[in-house]
Design a protein around this motif. Structure first.
Motif, mmCIF file in Angstrom:
data_model
loop_
_atom_site.group_PDB
_atom_site.id
_atom_site.type_symbol
_atom_site.label_atom_id
_atom_site.label_comp_id
_atom_site.label_asym_id
_atom_site.label_seq_id
_atom_site.Cartn_x
_atom_site.Cartn_y
_atom_site.Cartn_z
ATOM 1 N N LEU A 1 -9.006 -11.684 -18.047
ATOM 2 C CA LEU A 1 -8.235 -11.867 -16.861
ATOM 3 C C LEU A 1 -6.940 -11.066 -17.375
ATOM 4 O O LEU A 1 -5.720 -11.171 -16.802
ATOM 5 N N TYR A 2 -6.441 -10.944 -18.550
ATOM 6 C CA TYR A 2 -4.706 -10.109 -18.852
ATOM 7 C C TYR A 2 -4.851 -9.045 -17.755
ATOM 8 O O TYR A 2 -3.629 -8.481 -17.044
ATOM 9 N N LEU A 3 -6.153 -7.813 -17.597
ATOM 10 C CA LEU A 3 -6.343 -6.715 -17.146
ATOM 11 C C LEU A 3 -5.781 -7.202 -16.032
ATOM 12 O O LEU A 3 -5.274 -6.473 -15.401
ATOM 13 N N MET A 4 -6.676 -8.752 -15.257
ATOM 14 C CA MET A 4 -7.145 -8.974 -13.898
ATOM 15 C C MET A 4 -5.401 -8.795 -13.790
ATOM 16 O O MET A 4 -4.012 -8.664 -12.472
ATOM 17 N N LYS A 5 -4.461 -9.788 -14.326
ATOM 18 C CA LYS A 5 -2.577 -10.218 -14.235
ATOM 19 C C LYS A 5 -2.168 -9.065 -14.567
ATOM 20 O O LYS A 5 -1.340 -8.751 -13.271
ATOM 21 N N GLN A 6 -2.423 -7.998 -14.931
ATOM 22 C CA GLN A 6 -1.811 -6.348 -14.785
ATOM 23 C C GLN A 6 -2.109 -6.256 -13.784
ATOM 24 O O GLN A 6 -0.684 -5.282 -12.998
#
Length: 355
Positions: A299-304
């Protein structure tokens, strides 16, 4: 005052999640900005079954998900609605799954010549059934996109998003796919099934509009898939082993995410196979593989992706399977990934504000 505004005014996001719409939200297909298409299909699964129950498992677990997002104010107000789970699709999946399972057993048993006549026509029948499923998904996506809705898909096995990707390819001249997965899914007609769950990436690449396939977390693949990933200049694969080695040697996940983003074009479709996560988070998925990510890493990757200014044009979450005796753990994790992805999708499309 619009009907949607009335629903928002009368809804308590801090209250008990009533078993109405997904996540307990009050919206329907008219008032929701995001439509979720459930596809209870798993005809070609090659190991454990249960992913056809994924949409229902996620729906049932969704009522336990709190709606507050500290970095997306009032995210729930965008409106999310999951269409009714299509019982005819589920019934066809069950019927054709029996046929496919018998055929796979025949293959694994050495293709006894005495039974050849009995099994020889099965791939054609299965391929036709899968094509009809793909066409149904395609038509659903086209219908709601024509109304200006955002659309996402809840599988089912990983074969289910192909119709959606095809529909979006008629709307976008060029886009990339970001694939979170334990498997490369680059097999050609795996086990003689053209639309196998193990062939979704291979089939998606047949669409010329797919300019880039970026795979993340891959850790179970065959030699032909490795060769294809290396030789096809539209594919860039971040293998789980390589990611972990870089992290063990001190490379931050933020920097690795930047490397992944560098491979993505402006418009991105995201496909999340739940087995891309550590199997402790999805123990009952069809083909779990040791390794993988924590939920917040993905989810951090998706936020980025959103923060980079790239636009998410659609997404799916697939391969969630409930456990025995009503175990909701897999559905619980799947529901939380789905809610966060829905909100990031909305932020990417300018319908929500991401801090």
């Amino acid at each position: 005052m619009s009907l949607k505004h009335q629903l928002i005014e009368s809804f308590d996001p801090n209250g008990v999640g009533a078993h109405e719409g997904i996540f307990g939200l009050p919206f329907d297909e008219v008032t929701a900005d995001l439509i979720l298409i459930p596809v209870p299909w798993e005809v070609t699964v090659s190991y454990a079954s249960g992913t056809d129950d994924g949409p229902e498992a996620i729906l049932n677990a969704s009522y336990q998900v709190d709606l507050f997002q500290d970095d997306i104010h009032d995210a729930w107000k965008m409106g999310i609605y999951m269409l009714p789970i299509p019982e005819d699709i589920a019934t066809k999946s069950s019927n054709y799954r029996i046929m496919a399972r018998n055929y796979i057993s025949w293959l694994e048993g050495g293709m006894n010549e005495a039974d050849k006549e009995r099994f020889i026509a099965i791939p054609t029948l299965i391929n036709q059934a899968c094509e009809e499923m793909n066409q149904w998904v395609y038509e659903q996506v086209k219908h709601f996109r024509a109304q200006g809705k955002l659309v996402a898909l809840v599988g089912g096995d990983h074969s289910t998003p192909l119709g959606m990707i095809k529909a979006l390819s008629e709307e976008y001249n060029s886009f990339g796919i970001l694939q979170i997965d334990a498997h490369a899914d680059l097999r050609k007609a795996y086990e003689d099934f053209e639309y196998s769950h193990a062939s979704i990436a291979y089939n998606a690449l047949k669409l010329p509009q797919i300019s880039r396939l970026v795979q993340v977390g891959i850790r179970d693949y065959c030699q032909s898939e490795a060769v294809m990933a290396k030789e096809n200049n539209r594919i860039h694969t971040f293998y789980d082993k390589d990611i972990k080695e870089e992290m063990y040697e001190g490379k931050a996940w933020k920097i690795i995410c930047d490397d992944i983003l560098d491979q993505l074009p402006q418009d991105v479709y995201i496909t999340i196979d739940i087995d891309g996560l550590d199997p402790k988070l999805c123990p009952h998925t069809g083909t779990p593989v040791a390794g993988g990510f924590e939920m917040e890493q993905v989810l951090y990757l998706m936020k980025q992706v959103v923060r980079s200014g790239r636009k998410i044009i659609g997404f799916d979450i697939v391969e969630v399977a409930p456990g025995p005796d009503g175990d909701e753990w897999d559905g619980n994790v799947g529901a939380r990934v789905l809610y966060r992805m829905a909100n990031l999708f909305g932020a990417s499309q300018g319908k929500l504000n991401l801090k």
